[in-house]
Design a protein around this motif. Structure first.
Motif, mmCIF file in Angstrom:
data_model
loop_
_atom_site.group_PDB
_atom_site.id
_atom_site.type_symbol
_atom_site.label_atom_id
_atom_site.label_comp_id
_atom_site.label_asym_id
_atom_site.label_seq_id
_atom_site.Cartn_x
_atom_site.Cartn_y
_atom_site.Cartn_z
ATOM 1 N N GLY A 1 41.741 69.208 25.562
ATOM 2 C CA GLY A 1 40.782 70.093 24.899
ATOM 3 C C GLY A 1 41.449 71.263 24.221
ATOM 4 N N GLU A 2 42.439 71.863 24.899
ATOM 5 C CA GLU A 2 43.181 72.974 24.294
ATOM 6 C C GLU A 2 43.952 72.507 23.072
ATOM 7 O OE1 GLU A 2 44.248 75.901 28.025
ATOM 8 O OE2 GLU A 2 45.228 73.934 27.945
ATOM 9 N N GLU A 3 44.474 71.291 23.131
ATOM 10 C CA GLU A 3 45.193 70.726 21.987
ATOM 11 C C GLU A 3 44.281 70.641 20.769
ATOM 12 O OE1 GLU A 3 47.895 66.759 21.143
ATOM 13 O OE2 GLU A 3 46.059 66.556 22.334
ATOM 14 N N GLN A 4 43.082 70.129 20.960
ATOM 15 C CA GLN A 4 42.152 69.980 19.853
ATOM 16 C C GLN A 4 41.739 71.337 19.277
ATOM 17 O OE1 GLN A 4 41.397 67.100 18.330
ATOM 18 N NE2 GLN A 4 42.941 66.292 19.751
ATOM 19 N N GLU A 5 41.598 72.332 20.120
ATOM 20 C CA GLU A 5 41.249 73.668 19.645
ATOM 21 C C GLU A 5 42.364 74.257 18.779
ATOM 22 O OE1 GLU A 5 40.389 75.941 23.115
ATOM 23 O OE2 GLU A 5 38.495 74.902 23.543
ATOM 24 N N LEU A 6 43.617 74.045 19.189
ATOM 25 C CA LEU A 6 44.748 74.555 18.404
ATOM 26 C C LEU A 6 44.830 73.847 17.047
ATOM 27 C CD1 LEU A 6 47.457 74.807 21.210
ATOM 28 C CD2 LEU A 6 46.347 76.715 20.048
ATOM 29 N N LEU A 7 44.659 72.526 17.052
ATOM 30 C CA LEU A 7 44.723 71.776 15.805
ATOM 31 C C LEU A 7 43.601 72.186 14.857
ATOM 32 C CD1 LEU A 7 45.582 68.227 17.227
ATOM 33 C CD2 LEU A 7 47.109 69.749 15.963
ATOM 34 N N ALA A 8 42.428 72.426 15.413
ATOM 35 C CA ALA A 8 41.303 72.851 14.576
ATOM 36 C C ALA A 8 41.548 74.241 13.994
ATOM 37 C CB ALA A 8 40.013 72.839 15.403
ATOM 38 N N LEU B 1 65.248 82.819 23.573
ATOM 39 C CA LEU B 1 64.317 81.786 24.026
ATOM 40 C C LEU B 1 63.579 81.154 22.844
ATOM 41 C CD1 LEU B 1 62.688 83.669 27.051
ATOM 42 C CD2 LEU B 1 64.641 82.113 27.095
ATOM 43 N N ILE B 2 63.521 79.822 22.840
ATOM 44 C CA ILE B 2 62.765 79.081 21.842
ATOM 45 C C ILE B 2 61.794 78.173 22.592
ATOM 46 C CG2 ILE B 2 62.857 77.505 19.867
ATOM 47 C CD1 ILE B 2 64.361 80.056 19.330
ATOM 48 N N PHE B 3 60.503 78.308 22.306
ATOM 49 C CA PHE B 3 59.481 77.466 22.916
ATOM 50 C C PHE B 3 58.857 76.600 21.834
ATOM 51 C CE2 PHE B 3 59.730 81.152 25.679
ATOM 52 C CZ PHE B 3 59.616 80.625 26.959
ATOM 53 N N SER B 4 58.823 75.287 22.063
ATOM 54 C CA SER B 4 58.252 74.371 21.072
ATOM 55 C C SER B 4 57.198 73.495 21.729
ATOM 56 C CB SER B 4 59.344 73.507 20.447
ATOM 57 O OG SER B 4 58.801 72.643 19.466
ATOM 58 N N LEU B 5 55.955 73.639 21.269
ATOM 59 C CA LEU B 5 54.823 72.892 21.802
ATOM 60 C C LEU B 5 54.504 71.745 20.856
ATOM 61 C CD1 LEU B 5 52.483 72.746 23.926
ATOM 62 C CD2 LEU B 5 51.176 74.225 22.372
ATOM 63 N N SER B 6 54.482 70.513 21.366
ATOM 64 C CA SER B 6 54.194 69.324 20.554
ATOM 65 C C SER B 6 52.720 68.967 20.658
ATOM 66 C CB SER B 6 55.038 68.139 21.026
ATOM 67 O OG SER B 6 56.415 68.361 20.800
ATOM 68 N N LEU B 7 52.092 68.722 19.509
ATOM 69 C CA LEU B 7 50.674 68.383 19.464
ATOM 70 C C LEU B 7 50.452 67.135 18.623
ATOM 71 C CD1 LEU B 7 49.150 71.923 18.737
ATOM 72 C CD2 LEU B 7 49.528 70.865 20.973
ATOM 73 N N ALA B 8 49.402 66.395 18.963
ATOM 74 C CA ALA B 8 48.896 65.256 18.182
ATOM 75 C C ALA B 8 49.786 64.029 18.304
ATOM 76 C CB ALA B 8 48.681 65.636 16.723
ATOM 77 N N GLY B 9 50.979 64.038 17.719
ATOM 78 C CA GLY B 9 51.829 62.857 17.718
ATOM 79 C C GLY B 9 53.105 63.051 18.515
ATOM 80 N N PRO B 10 53.692 61.956 19.013
ATOM 81 C CA PRO B 10 54.955 62.024 19.759
ATOM 82 C C PRO B 10 56.156 61.917 18.841
ATOM 83 C CG PRO B 10 54.159 59.785 19.804
ATOM 84 C CD PRO B 10 53.173 60.573 18.968
ATOM 85 N N CYS B 11 57.323 62.199 19.385
ATOM 86 C CA CYS B 11 58.577 61.962 18.655
ATOM 87 C C CYS B 11 59.732 62.005 19.637
ATOM 88 C CB CYS B 11 58.791 62.988 17.537
ATOM 89 S SG CYS B 11 59.353 64.605 18.100
ATOM 90 N N ILE B 12 60.890 61.623 19.148
ATOM 91 C CA ILE B 12 62.142 61.788 19.888
ATOM 92 C C ILE B 12 62.872 62.983 19.299
ATOM 93 C CG2 ILE B 12 64.478 60.833 20.111
ATOM 94 C CD1 ILE B 12 63.228 58.136 20.593
ATOM 95 N N MET B 13 63.427 63.817 20.159
ATOM 96 C CA MET B 13 64.304 64.894 19.700
ATOM 97 C C MET B 13 65.703 64.641 20.243
ATOM 98 S SD MET B 13 64.037 69.071 20.012
ATOM 99 C CE MET B 13 62.790 69.186 18.712
ATOM 100 N N GLU B 14 66.667 64.640 19.339
ATOM 101 C CA GLU B 14 68.059 64.467 19.737
ATOM 102 C C GLU B 14 68.729 65.828 19.878
ATOM 103 O OE1 GLU B 14 70.577 61.908 17.538
ATOM 104 O OE2 GLU B 14 69.136 60.233 17.506
ATOM 105 N N PRO C 1 52.799 64.268 23.240
ATOM 106 C CA PRO C 1 51.838 65.324 22.885
ATOM 107 C C PRO C 1 51.509 66.211 24.084
ATOM 108 C CG PRO C 1 51.141 63.197 22.001
ATOM 109 C CD PRO C 1 52.296 62.921 22.911
ATOM 110 N N ARG C 2 51.307 67.497 23.791
ATOM 111 C CA ARG C 2 50.933 68.528 24.771
ATOM 112 C C ARG C 2 52.080 68.956 25.671
ATOM 113 N NH1 ARG C 2 46.989 64.887 24.450
ATOM 114 N NH2 ARG C 2 47.468 63.844 26.421
ATOM 115 N N SER C 3 53.303 68.533 25.358
ATOM 116 C CA SER C 3 54.469 68.974 26.135
ATOM 117 C C SER C 3 55.080 70.220 25.511
ATOM 118 C CB SER C 3 55.512 67.864 26.223
ATOM 119 O OG SER C 3 56.030 67.549 24.931
#
Length: 351
Positions: free
Chosen positions: A148-155, A245-258, A297-299
């Protein structure tokens, strides 16, 4: 004669160098045949195992190996012992439906890749936790927010104006990051971070138990929207612009980070956009330790210390990711990256 723009001619030498580096031209016979075949519409992502592919192509001669041609999972290199076998295979299979391979129509051409040059990503491990990577300062927090929080951020960002870059679009809050000089101007404050991220900032503040009481106040946010297949070149977030400090929040789709740790002087970060050919050539000339993690997503991904300053992070430019033997198709991904601007940071012509 076509009068090509100067930008076209600047890219030609790099393209030729990439071709020369990748391809072993001595494999070609006088009639243009090669023992190696590039086969499209064929691979794990379309339900065809390497064993099944080898079995079918083995009807035409001895197959020395089947390899991923790229990271999509839909294209392979089939390497025969000799070009006579590859000629027979291409004549029989190219453009035709192959019943033994799911009835798929294969698109085949000769490849000048030698076995030693073929890069397969099938055996490259992708971790699903930061503990597996063993990179000091890297922490991956699964399900940091709810659906639900994810959808609110995307909106919230969906109704705001975007800045369009070459392959993705972005929004900046707090301070704008200037991509041409890879820096921010602390004198140009855009205002406080928007209220819709307040719940995220509150959750970040609760992480002081794993961060030894460091300052968790953040004042800069960049929102990136990545279409499927779009990634990021290897880079380290600018030291002079941002804090530890760097914080990165992933939303909607997944991916690989190298994560890549380059040997001394083998990688030069670019302050301006470079072509894909130039980037590929630079990677081919580089030596590095390589690790990867799957970002669902949401990580939330935290980079500090060694992970922040010693390892380049990178999102490969492909549409499917292989994780633990399973192919995952990317969808549009949105990331929220939170940082702290260094208070004495100033933009200068030498930045």
């Amino acid at each position: 004669m076509y009068n090509a723009p100067s930008s076209f001619w600047r890219k030609v030498p790099f393209c030729l160098k990439v071709v020369a580096f990748h391809w072993n031209l001595s494999n070609l016979t006088d009639d243009g045949a090669s023992p190696h075949l590039y086969v499209a519409n064929c691979g794990p992502a379309v339900g065809l195992s390497y064993d099944a592919i080898e079995s079918e192509f083995g009807k035409f001669g001895e197959v020395q190996g089947v390899y991923a041609a790229d990271d999509t999972g839909t294209r392979v290199i089939v390497s025969f012992k000799d070009s006579t076998s590859s000629q027979a295979a291409i004549e029989a299979l190219n453009g035709n439906e192959c019943p033994a391979l799911g009835g798929r129509s294969l698109h085949i051409r000769y490849s000048m890749e030698s076995l030693g040059k073929v890069k397969s990503t099938a055996t490259f491990p992708v971790s699903t936790s930061s503990e597996e990577l063993d990179i000091p300062g890297l922490v991956l927090l699964q399900d940091f927010i709810s659906a639900g929080e994810e959808q609110e951020l995307l909106a919230a960002v969906g109704v705001r104006p975007w800045q369009h870059l070459a392959k993705r679009r972005v929004q900046h809050f707090g301070y704008e990051f200037c991509y041409d000089i890879r820096n921010v101007d602390a004198n140009q404050h855009l205002g406080k971070l928007p209220s819709f991220v307040s719940p995220i900032l509150e959750k970040i503040m609760l992480l002081n138990n794993i961060l030894d009481g460091v300052d968790l106040s953040l004042d800069q946010l960049t929102v990136n929207e990545y279409p499927p297949g779009v990634g990021l070149s290897p880079h380290i977030d600018t030291h002079s612009a941002f804090g530890d400090l760097i914080f990165s929040l992933s939303l909607a789709g997944p991916c690989i980070m190298e994560f890549r740790r380059y040997t001394s002087s083998t990688w030069q970060e670019q302050h301006t956009h470079i072509s894909d050919a130039e980037e590929q050539l630079q990677e081919l000339r580089s030596n590095y330790v390589r690790k990867a993690v799957y970002l669902p997503p949401r990580s939330m991904l935290l980079m500090s210390g060694e992970a922040r300053y010693a390892w380049h992070h990178y999102i490969p430019h492909h549409k499917m990711d292989e994780v633990n033997g399973r192919w995952i198709r990317r969808s549009t991904r949105v990331s929220f990256t939170f940082r702290k601007v260094r208070p004495l940071n100033r933009v200068t012509s030498e930045s």
